[in-house]
Design a protein around this motif. Structure first.
Motif, PDB file in Angstrom:
ATOM      1  N   VAL A  44       6.134 -15.359 -12.676  1.00  0.00           N
ATOM      2  CA  VAL A  44       5.614 -15.979 -11.457  1.00  0.00           C
ATOM      3  C   VAL A  44       6.357 -15.430 -10.239  1.00  0.00           C
ATOM      4  CG1 VAL A  44       5.343 -18.156 -10.210  1.00  0.00           C
ATOM      5  CG2 VAL A  44       4.912 -18.062 -12.673  1.00  0.00           C
ATOM      6  N   GLY A  45       5.585 -15.007  -9.237  1.00  0.00           N
ATOM      7  CA  GLY A  45       6.164 -14.410  -8.040  1.00  0.00           C
ATOM      8  C   GLY A  45       6.144 -12.899  -8.047  1.00  0.00           C
ATOM      9  N   ASP A  46       5.707 -12.308  -9.156  1.00  0.00           N
ATOM     10  CA  ASP A  46       5.625 -10.858  -9.284  1.00  0.00           C
ATOM     11  C   ASP A  46       4.161 -10.432  -9.175  1.00  0.00           C
ATOM     12  OD1 ASP A  46       6.759  -8.237  -9.907  1.00  0.00           O
ATOM     13  OD2 ASP A  46       5.704  -8.426 -11.814  1.00  0.00           O
ATOM     14  N   ASP A  47       3.898  -9.390  -8.393  1.00  0.00           N
ATOM     15  CA  ASP A  47       2.530  -8.925  -8.182  1.00  0.00           C
ATOM     16  C   ASP A  47       2.163  -7.805  -9.147  1.00  0.00           C
ATOM     17  OD1 ASP A  47       2.180 -10.699  -6.130  1.00  0.00           O
ATOM     18  OD2 ASP A  47       2.458  -9.231  -4.521  1.00  0.00           O
ATOM     19  N   ILE A  48       0.870  -7.672  -9.392  1.00  0.00           N
ATOM     20  CA  ILE A  48       0.297  -6.551 -10.133  1.00  0.00           C
ATOM     21  C   ILE A  48      -0.663  -5.839  -9.183  1.00  0.00           C
ATOM     22  CG2 ILE A  48      -1.229  -5.872 -12.028  1.00  0.00           C
ATOM     23  CD1 ILE A  48       1.440  -6.721 -13.066  1.00  0.00           C
ATOM     24  N   GLY A  49      -0.404  -4.575  -8.880  1.00  0.00           N
ATOM     25  CA  GLY A  49      -1.250  -3.842  -7.947  1.00  0.00           C
ATOM     26  C   GLY A  49      -2.484  -3.242  -8.593  1.00  0.00           C
ATOM     27  N   ASP A  50      -2.341  -2.762  -9.823  1.00  0.00           N
ATOM     28  CA  ASP A  50      -3.445  -2.130 -10.551  1.00  0.00           C
ATOM     29  C   ASP A  50      -3.768  -2.983 -11.763  1.00  0.00           C
ATOM     30  OD1 ASP A  50      -5.240  -0.564 -11.900  1.00  0.00           O
ATOM     31  OD2 ASP A  50      -3.955   1.202 -12.071  1.00  0.00           O
ATOM     32  N   THR A 103      -2.823  -1.638  -4.261  1.00  0.00           N
ATOM     33  CA  THR A 103      -1.410  -1.713  -3.903  1.00  0.00           C
ATOM     34  C   THR A 103      -0.584  -1.392  -5.141  1.00  0.00           C
ATOM     35  OG1 THR A 103      -1.203  -4.064  -4.477  1.00  0.00           O
ATOM     36  CG2 THR A 103      -1.862  -3.530  -2.204  1.00  0.00           C
ATOM     37  N   THR A 104       0.724  -1.340  -4.976  1.00  0.00           N
ATOM     38  CA  THR A 104       1.637  -1.233  -6.114  1.00  0.00           C
ATOM     39  C   THR A 104       2.834  -2.139  -5.868  1.00  0.00           C
ATOM     40  OG1 THR A 104       3.058   0.214  -7.435  1.00  0.00           O
ATOM     41  CG2 THR A 104       2.785   0.795  -5.112  1.00  0.00           C
ATOM     42  N   ALA A 105       3.304  -2.779  -6.952  1.00  0.00           N
ATOM     43  CA  ALA A 105       4.504  -3.619  -6.878  1.00  0.00           C
ATOM     44  C   ALA A 105       5.590  -3.046  -7.770  1.00  0.00           C
ATOM     45  CB  ALA A 105       4.170  -5.054  -7.284  1.00  0.00           C
ATOM     46  N   ILE A 106       5.576  -1.717  -7.949  1.00  0.00           N
ATOM     47  CA  ILE A 106       6.528  -1.080  -8.862  1.00  0.00           C
ATOM     48  C   ILE A 106       7.961  -1.167  -8.343  1.00  0.00           C
ATOM     49  CG2 ILE A 106       6.302   1.248  -7.882  1.00  0.00           C
ATOM     50  CD1 ILE A 106       6.446   2.297 -10.794  1.00  0.00           C
ATOM     51  N   ASP A 107       8.122  -1.235  -7.021  1.00  0.00           N
ATOM     52  CA  ASP A 107       9.469  -1.279  -6.449  1.00  0.00           C
ATOM     53  C   ASP A 107       9.933  -2.727  -6.413  1.00  0.00           C
ATOM     54  OD1 ASP A 107      11.833  -0.576  -5.292  1.00  0.00           O
ATOM     55  OD2 ASP A 107      11.012  -0.239  -3.290  1.00  0.00           O
ATOM     56  N   LYS A 108      10.626  -3.148  -7.465  1.00  0.00           N
ATOM     57  CA  LYS A 108      11.032  -4.546  -7.601  1.00  0.00           C
ATOM     58  C   LYS A 108      12.505  -4.723  -7.231  1.00  0.00           C
ATOM     59  CE  LYS A 108       7.684  -5.215 -11.331  1.00  0.00           C
ATOM     60  NZ  LYS A 108       6.580  -5.553 -10.406  1.00  0.00           N
ATOM     61  N   GLY A 109      12.859  -5.943  -6.913  1.00  0.00           N
ATOM     62  CA  GLY A 109      14.243  -6.243  -6.576  1.00  0.00           C
ATOM     63  C   GLY A 109      14.718  -7.492  -7.278  1.00  0.00           C
ATOM     64  N   PRO A 110      16.023  -7.592  -7.558  1.00  0.00           N
ATOM     65  CA  PRO A 110      16.567  -8.748  -8.272  1.00  0.00           C
ATOM     66  C   PRO A 110      16.469 -10.036  -7.467  1.00  0.00           C
ATOM     67  CG  PRO A 110      18.081  -6.870  -8.357  1.00  0.00           C
ATOM     68  CD  PRO A 110      17.041  -6.547  -7.332  1.00  0.00           C
ATOM     69  N   VAL A 111      16.190 -11.133  -8.160  1.00  0.00           N
ATOM     70  CA  VAL A 111      16.255 -12.445  -7.527  1.00  0.00           C
ATOM     71  C   VAL A 111      17.720 -12.845  -7.405  1.00  0.00           C
ATOM     72  CG1 VAL A 111      14.009 -13.085  -8.489  1.00  0.00           C
ATOM     73  CG2 VAL A 111      16.107 -13.742  -9.701  1.00  0.00           C
ATOM     74  N   PRO A 112      18.061 -13.750  -6.505  1.00  0.00           N
ATOM     75  CA  PRO A 112      19.461 -14.166  -6.355  1.00  0.00           C
ATOM     76  C   PRO A 112      20.001 -14.818  -7.626  1.00  0.00           C
ATOM     77  CG  PRO A 112      18.149 -14.842  -4.450  1.00  0.00           C
ATOM     78  CD  PRO A 112      17.184 -14.356  -5.491  1.00  0.00           C
ATOM     79  N   VAL A 144       0.853  -1.190   0.000  1.00  0.00           N
ATOM     80  CA  VAL A 144       0.000   0.000   0.000  1.00  0.00           C
ATOM     81  C   VAL A 144       0.888   1.240   0.000  1.00  0.00           C
ATOM     82  CG1 VAL A 144      -1.755   1.287   1.263  1.00  0.00           C
ATOM     83  CG2 VAL A 144      -1.844  -1.212   1.197  1.00  0.00           C
ATOM     84  N   GLN A 145       0.654   2.125  -0.965  1.00  0.00           N
ATOM     85  CA  GLN A 145       1.397   3.379  -1.065  1.00  0.00           C
ATOM     86  C   GLN A 145       0.432   4.499  -1.431  1.00  0.00           C
ATOM     87  OE1 GLN A 145       4.429   4.069  -0.327  1.00  0.00           O
ATOM     88  NE2 GLN A 145       5.582   2.152  -0.363  1.00  0.00           N
ATOM     89  N   PRO A 146       0.658   5.724  -0.947  1.00  0.00           N
ATOM     90  CA  PRO A 146      -0.256   6.821  -1.276  1.00  0.00           C
ATOM     91  C   PRO A 146      -0.294   7.152  -2.759  1.00  0.00           C
ATOM     92  CG  PRO A 146       1.701   7.631  -0.118  1.00  0.00           C
ATOM     93  CD  PRO A 146       1.709   6.151  -0.009  1.00  0.00           C
ATOM     94  N   HIS A 147       0.781   6.829  -3.489  1.00  0.00           N
ATOM     95  CA  HIS A 147       0.810   7.143  -4.923  1.00  0.00           C
ATOM     96  C   HIS A 147       0.294   6.005  -5.792  1.00  0.00           C
ATOM     97  CE1 HIS A 147       4.920   5.564  -3.849  1.00  0.00           C
ATOM     98  NE2 HIS A 147       4.624   4.741  -4.844  1.00  0.00           N
TER      99      HIS A 147
END
Length: 223
Positions: free
Chosen positions: A55-61, A24-33, A16-19
């Motif tokens: 697979v394993g990545d979310d879509i907020g909108d 929700t938003t999953a825009i802030d992603k990080g690399p897998v190992p 959950v983010q105000p923007h």
């Protein structure tokens, strides 16, 4: 020189983010190992489908993101480095919400219908990214949507032709179609450039739904 490859595969969890434009938003992603196997699949339609093609990545909108023609988002590391110089701050892989951070691929001038082979996985270039308020809020840069749009380094949304699993570092073999309609021209068309729209529509290289969307947008502007 290294061949074109995926520097990192990035996943995000919805928060959950105000923007956020969705719940929700999953825009802030990080690399897998390194060495991780990440499954790539066709998520199906935007409404009622599986969301992301990774697979394993979310879509907020789910109204505006995900689905077959936005299954995977790729952004060039070279363009992120250019933005680092412009903004004077680091932009780690995944910051732009991309699933694949690439090296050696010109995503700005990737052509509609271009095929990327990543081992057994086959992806197809579909549409450019249109910057939104969620992206702007995430970046925290004044006027970010306009800056990003003016530059036109949009990255590439891809569909999944052949599913499978990939790992960070996988090489990418690019097969380009024989037309010259690239993502930058398609982006300019979507943003209201009538000459760009005429070229894109005339080439008839977009998916039928995307072609109809652009044609309708052009028709509404001319009324």
């Amino acid at each position: 020189m290294q061949p074109p490859h995926v520097l990192s595969v990035n996943l995000g969890k919805g928060v959950v983010q105000p923007h956020a434009s969705g719940p929700t938003t999953a825009i802030d992603k990080g690399p897998v190992p390194a060495g991780s196997l990440v499954e790539i699949r066709d998520p199906g339609p935007k409404r009622g489908g599986l969301g992301s093609g990774v697979v394993g990545d979310d879509i907020g909108d789910a109204r505006h993101h995900g689905g077959s023609r936005q299954a995977v988002y790729a952004y060039a590391r070279e363009d992120q480095q250019w933005w680092e110089e412009q903004l004077g701050r680091p932009i780690p892989p995944g910051t732009f919400g991309e699933n694949l951070t690439t090296v050696g691929i010109d995503t700005t001038h990737a052509r509609i219908g271009e095929v990327w082979r990543l081992g057994d996985v086959v992806l197809r270039v579909e549409v450019p990214r249109i910057p939104c308020a969620t992206f702007a809020g995430h970046m925290g840069v004044r006027g970010w949507v306009k800056k990003f749009a003016d530059e036109g380094r949009t990255g590439a949304y891809l569909s999944v032709v052949t599913p499978g699993a990939i790992t960070p570092g996988v090489e990418v073999e690019v097969e380009r179609p024989d037309h010259d309609i690239d993502l930058l021209l398609s982006f300019r068309a979507a943003m209201g450039d009538p000459e760009a729209a005429a070229r894109v529509l005339g080439a008839r290289v977009l998916h039928p739904d995307e072609h109809a969307w652009l044609a309708d947008k052009v028709a509404r502007r001319s009324r």
